[in-house]
Each structure stands twice: as structure tokens, then as C-alpha cells.
Design an enzyme around this catalytic site. Structure first.
Site, short mmCIF file in Angstrom:
data_model
loop_
_atom_site.label_atom_id
_atom_site.label_comp_id
_atom_site.label_asym_id
_atom_site.label_seq_id
_atom_site.Cartn_x
_atom_site.Cartn_y
_atom_site.Cartn_z
N LYS A 48 28.95 23.10 -51.79
CA LYS A 48 27.95 23.51 -52.59
C LYS A 48 27.07 24.61 -51.84
CE LYS A 48 23.81 21.10 -54.34
NZ LYS A 48 22.96 19.81 -54.85
N GLY A 103 22.84 25.22 -57.19
CA GLY A 103 23.56 26.29 -56.93
C GLY A 103 25.22 25.75 -57.41
N ASP A 117 16.57 11.43 -59.59
CA ASP A 117 17.42 12.07 -60.70
C ASP A 117 18.67 11.36 -61.01
OD1 ASP A 117 17.54 14.17 -62.85
OD2 ASP A 117 18.68 15.65 -61.06
#
Length: 671
Positions: free
Chosen positions: A378, A362, A475
Site C-alpha cells: 500500500k 493510496g 470504518d
């Protein structure tokens, strides 16, 4: 019974469970090598091994302190000392010293003087006399970044505590010089627990001098921190807002324990701890059930999701080692919640003018809370695919993972279909914003890049080794490294993070999620992830920081392959400095540049076992005396057909093959 009373009782019970298990904690070592004194002879090396070997069989049966010497009495003499924390048991003492010796030898392979500190013990050696001598050639300090609300009151309380403990510890006998105690202060009745200890070979005055130095160092580095510790070769001082020590000490006399008694002690520990934990968890489950049946949430969160989030919270309540860690406060879901109206006002109703970025799930907005605090908000997309489980995972996980090199989560909002995370605001955006921009890269001189690499290392080390549970980020990349006002690195974005048990080393997933170019081959091809897959991503990131180029920027160049192969070829050709970003102006440290390239290549080796841990990486960065091995050739396992469209933007969505079913395609949305 009142709901508030139930929750308080549960949290108190939870705290008891934590304290019962604290003695079980273990952390990695801190090593210091005196690089001005090296040896080359095999005779000294063998003598050193003999001196250290004698420690492991004697320290526990002598009450937690033992000194030994080995050599021919002339020019090849090694003196070694081991000191265990005076409150722990004999087996813990023996285990700590035994596990400390091999990595000390590896990290200081040819130094004639070195020291290692763990939570439970200290080991050191030298070619000079060290028994009865106060040494200050080295020290180390660890602290966490959580600061008490009233630093002045805290400092007064700490002064009272140290004034009590210091003379008690220094006045101890030849068996043990140690003192433990606590002090309570402030309107919230905070309690700080402390321990001071010297090696018992010191005199009273020598011990006091060493402890004075440790107290001064605490004031210099860690004023207001809720937990910290300082190590010197002869003494240490540690405090925390959790009771981490045994009072009274488990070793009461320096007499050799029989094997039968030792075995019985282990059995008693299991008999006591297991029932306590089982009964406690049962009571907690009953309490949660009672609470949920008495009150429905108004914000649309199901009972199942709250039980899941509360279970996640309890799962994290494990003893923490305190290298740069916080993990001290009991975080509840309720304490993190913000109402949607507050978030709307803070972001000017999610105005596009307040938009500062886009995460994997988002948009991110800048906001200002009612008290004036700047935050990053966020707002998770309904179409992102992230459900309540992922949302609670990120919220509760990141709220507890507080470290100076991690982005701090302040709270969240969950109303109707809205899922929102509120983070600390980091003003300088992300690393890729500077690193790959033709203009802004000028802000990243070599000194800044070196600092950023060190910060990422410490943040990842905390996730892998020092948080209550092992955290696999999955990640790690340049866009997930944020930079504060002083260009300090902060690891961010834990939506893909996975929690491991303390002893768990490998995980497997059917759906690959992450960013091509940063993923380790065993993860991208088979779905296997571990701390070593994070290390691979870290290695790619280090090479990007050194070169100023994206890994993906090489994919169109058939004669090069990718950044990893390009860097390895330069390394093997003896021209690693040609990798350095040409936009970096002199002066810079050639040794630091070459060391970073070497470390980066070691981290991206194809075999996961060949890659170093993040603890080893930190030691390699900080210790020039460590000789780094030659890296093996990195893998080149990705088909160019998968990455043809990402040469300009490594963060675009990339189609990925499901690791379990090669016929199916899974859309991946890297952050």
C-alpha cells in the site's frame, strides 16, 4: 554503552512490566449450554440461582474450589461447581466467579446444564451429579495464529512439558490438582510456559484422563501455535510463550483470609507495581533520548516521530487475554522496516500491471519479496493528508494485531516522502468484489456467507475485547473485508482505527471520517464513537451479506428509506426470509438466515446501549438456544441530499459536516 545493549535492556525491562501486570487481565466468558436438557419451571430457576449464589461467597475462602447443591432432594436439585486458576489470589478468584454467574444465566436462560470459562475461573452447574464425575459433553479451545518456525521441535518440547506436568497435577491432593512449568527449545531458546489443572474432586486416574483429552485436543487444534488453551468441564491446559501464571501460587491454604489482610494485599500490589512502572518508564524515556541523540535516521524520519512510534509500541504492551489472540511478540519499529529499493523491485517499480486496488490513502500493488513471498503493498499518497502520526499508528498497531480474521501487516517503508505498508497478500480481494457483482456473487452460497459473518465477528471481537488495548475500527464495511483462498474473512484497513484504554468506553472527534451508510447515528451526527458504533457498522454489513444489496442501493427509493428500514419492515411483517438474496440457491438453513437478520437489526438500533457487544453477537451466532430479543426500529437520520451520488458506489468521497462546526465542510475520503 552499546546501542544494542541499551535496546535489549529496555525490552527486557518492558517484559518485566508486562509480567507484573498479567494478573490484572480480564477477558470475556465462553459459554456452553447443553441444549438437549431445558427447564420451564420457576422452581428450578430459583433453585439454580441459590446454588450459583453460594459459589461466590465460598470459592475464594475454600482455596479456589467449591461445590454446592440446592433443592428439595427429589426432582428439583441443582449442583454447581466453581474452580479458580490455582495460582491466582483470593480476590481475583472471587471477582472472576462473581462476574461469571450473571452472563452464564443470560446466555443459558433455560438449560439444566451449562458451563462458563474465563481466564481465571470456571463455573458450571447441572441437574445431575457432577462432583467426582469426569465429563466430556463439551469443551472449547482457543489459540493464536502465530506459528513457531520449527513445528517439529516445538511439538517435542511440548511433549516433554506435558509429560512432566500431567502426573504432577493429577497427583495433587483434595485441595488442589495443579502443575506449572516451562520448557526451552530451539536455536533461539524459545521458552514455553504451561499450566495444567483439574477440579480437585477427581481421583488421580480421572484427572489424568481429563488432561490426556486436553493434550490430545491441543495437538489436534493448535500444533505449532505460540499460545493456546483447552477447557473441559473438569480440567484445562494452557500454554504461552509469556509467563502468565504466578509461581508459587498466591493462595497457599484454604483458610479464610481476614479483611485486614486482604486490604493490605491490595495496598502492597499498588505500592510495588506503581513505582516499578514509573521507574521503568523513566528509564525507557532516558534510553530512547540517549539512542536518538547518538544516531540520526537516514530515512528522513524525525526524532519526534520515532519517539511517538516507540511510545505507541509501549502503550500496547498490556496483558492480553488469549481468545484467538497473538499479541505475544515484542514488535520494534526497526524489525518492521523495509528499504525502498526492495519494495520497488517487489512491485516491478509500482507497475500498473501489479495494481490490485485502491485504499483510502493510496494505491495497492501486488508484490513478491526476494524470498518469494507474495505481499500487498500500500503506497500512501502524498495528497492523502495522512501524516507521520497516522502512518506510524497504522504500522505499529496492525503489526501487533495478529489474528486469523485480521489482515496481517508484515512491515513498512519510510524513506524521504514515501510511506508504504506491506501486508500479507489475500488472493480473493474484498467482500464487495463478490457480494455486489452480478456474476461473481455466485461464489457466495449461504454456507460461505455464514462463515464470512462468523469470521468478521471473531475479528471484531478480538479488536474490542481481546487485543491489549480496545481498538475501535471506525470504518467497517464490505470493501474492508478481505477474503483468503478459503473465503475466510479478514478485517482490514486500520488507518482510521482509534486506541482506547482498557476502561475507556467512549471517544469523540471533531472530524467525522468513515463511510456513509455504515456510520452509527451518534458518530455521524455528533462525532461520538465507541465499540457500539462499530457494532452498528457490523449490523449494516450483516444485512448486506444476507440480502446481497448495498445499503446505499435503497436511497433512490422513496417508499423504502434504506436497507435497515426495509429489513425491519420485513421483520415486523413476519416475512424476514423475503430479505434473502434471491440468487442464493437451496439448500440453506432458514434458522441461520433469520438469526442473522435478527442479529443485524439488533446491531443497528438507534440507542447504542441497546446494541449487543461483539461477544454477545458471537454467542448468539453459535448458540441456537439463546432467545433473541425483538429489535427496535433502526434510525433513518441521513439527508438524501448527502448521498444522491453514491447509489452506484458506496465508496466515493462524500462531503461531510464537521461535528463541531456545522458551517464548515470537511471532505471525507472513505476507503
Amino acid at each position: 554503552m552499546e546501542i544494542k545493549s541499551i535496546i535489549s535492556s529496555l525490552l527486557l525491562l518492558q517484559s518485566i512490566i508486562i509480567n507484573v501486570a498479567i494478573a490484572q487481565s480480564h477477558d470475556f466468558g465462553i459459554y456452553r449450554c447443553r441444549i438437549t436438557t431445558n427447564f420451564t419451571s420457576t422452581t428450578y430457576s430459583k433453585t439454580l440461582d441459590l446454588a450459583l449464589a453460594s459459589l461466590t461467597g465460598n470459592v475464594a475462602i475454600h482455596g479456589g474450589f467449591y461445590s454446592s447443591s440446592a433443592g428439595n432432594g427429589t426432582d428439583t436439585v441443582v449442583n454447581a461447581v466453581a474452580l479458580c486458576r490455582g495460582d491466582i489470589g483470593a480476590q481475583e478468584c472471587e471477582d472472576c466467579v462473581k462476574s461469571a454467574v450473571p452472563p452464564l444465566r443470560r446466555n443459558c436462560p433455560n438449560q439444566t446444564e451449562a458451563a462458563a470459562w474465563y481466564s481465571n475461573c470456571m463455573v458450571r452447574y447441572s441437574d445431575r451429579e457432577i462432583v467426582g464425575v469426569v465429563d466430556s459433553w463439551t469443551y472449547d479451545d482457543l489459540w493464536n495464529t502465530a506459528i513457531v518456525s520449527d513445528v517439529g521441535e516445538f511439538d517435542k518440547a511440548m511433549s516433554n512439558l506435558t509429560a512432566r506436568l500431567e502426573p504432577e497435577a493429577a497427583g495433587g491432593g483434595s485441595f488442589r490438582k495443579m502443575a506449572v512449568g516451562n520448557v526451552t527449545f530451539g536455536v533461539d531458546s524459545w521458552t514455553i510456559y504451561g499450566i495444567m489443572q483439574c477440579t480437585p474432586d477427581l481421583s488421580t486416574d480421572q484427572c489424568r484422563k481429563c488432561l490426556d483429552d486436553s493434550v490430545n485436543r491441543i495437538h489436534g487444534c493448535c500444533s505449532g501455535s505460540v499460545a493456546a488453551r483447552v477447557f473441559f468441564p473438569n480440567c484445562f491446559f494452557r500454554y504461552s510463550n509469556e509467563q502468565f501464571y504466578h509461581d508459587p501460587p498466591l493462595i497457599s491454604a484454604p483458610s479464610p483470609p481476614s479483611s485486614r489482610l486482604t486490604s493490605g494485599k491490595k495496598s502492597n500490589t499498588v505500592v510495588v507495581v506503581v513505582p516499578v512502572i514509573c521507574v521503568s518508564l523513566a528509564l525507557i524515556a532516558v534510553g530512547v533520548w540517549f539512542y536518538l541523540t547518538r544516531k540520526q535516521r537516514k530515512d528522513g524520519v524525525s526524532k519526534k516521530s520515532y519517539i511517538s512510534s516507540f511510545s505507541s509500541l509501549l502503550a500496547e504492551q498490556k496483558p492480553a487475554s488469549t481468545h484467538d489472540s497473538v499479541d505475544m511478540e515484542i514488535v520494534t519499529v526497526q524489525s518492521l522496516q523495509y528499504d525502498f529499493r526492495t519494495v520497488e523491485v517487489a512491485t516491478n517499480y509500482f507497475s500498473l500491471k501489479n495494481k490490485i486496488g485502491r485504499g483510502g490513502f493510496g494505491l495497492v500493488y501486488k508484490g513478491i519479496l526476494p524470498k518469494g513471498q507474495e505481499v500487498a503493498v500500500k503506497r500512501l499518497s502524498e495528497m492523502s493528508g495522512q501524516g507521520v502520526e497516522e502512518f506510524v499508528n497504522e504500522a505499529v498497531l496492525v503489526a501487533k494485531l495478529q489474528h486469523r480474521n485480521l489482515v496481517r501487516l508484515l512491515g513498512f517503508c519510510h524513506e524521504a516522502k514515501e510511506k508504504i505498508l506491506i501486508y500479507e497478500y489475500v488472493p480473493n480481494k474484498s467482500l464487495d468484489y463478490f457480494l455486489f457483482d452480478p456474476v461473481k456473487h455466485g461464489h457466495l452460497d449461504w454456507t460461505t456467507r455464514w462463515k464470512i459473518i462468523g469470521g468478521i465477528t471473531r475479528g471484531m471481537l478480538y479488536l474490542h475485547e481481546d487485543s491489549r488495548l480496545r481498538i475501535i475500527h471506525r470504518d467497517l464495511k464490505a470493501s474492508n473485508i478481505l477474503l483468503d483462498q478459503d473465503m475466510n474473512a479478514k478485517v482490514s484497513d486500520f488507518g482510521l482505527a482509534r486506541i482506547f484504554g482498557v476502561d475507556q468506553t467512549l471517544g469523540n472527534t471533531k472530524k467525522i471520517a468513515g463511510t456513509l451508510g455504515y456510520m452509527a447515528p451518534e458518530y455521524a451526527m455528533h462525532g461520538h464513537f465507541s465499540v457500539k458504533s462499530d457494532v452498528f457498522s457490523f449490523g449494516v454489513l450483516v444485512l448486506e451479506v444476507v440480502t446481497g444489496r448495498r445499503n446505499s442501493s435503497f436511497y433512490q427509493e422513496d417508499d423504502i428509506g434504506d436497507l435497515l428500514l426495509f429489513a425491519w419492515k420485513k421483520w415486523m411483517n413476519g416475512s424476514p426470509l423475503e430479505l434473502l438474496d434471491p440468487r442464493i440457491a437451496e439448500p440453506y438453513s432458514e434458522n441461520e438466515v433469520i438469526r442473522c437478520i435478527n442479529i443485524g437489526l439488533l446491531c443497528v438500533q438507534e440507542e447504542s446501549d441497546a446494541r449487543p457487544s461483539m461477544g454477545s453477537v458471537l454467542n448468539m451466532l453459535n448458540n441456537n438456544s439463546i432467545t433473541l430479543p425483538t429489535p427496535n426500529k433502526p434510525p433513518y437520520f441521513l439527508s438524501k441530499g448527502l448521498v444522491l451520488d453514491i447509489s452506484g458506489d458506496a465508496d466515493k468521497s462524500i462531503p461531510m459536516i464537521n461535528s463541531e462546526d456545522e458551517s464548515s465542510i470537511n471532505k471525507m475520503h472513505p476507503r
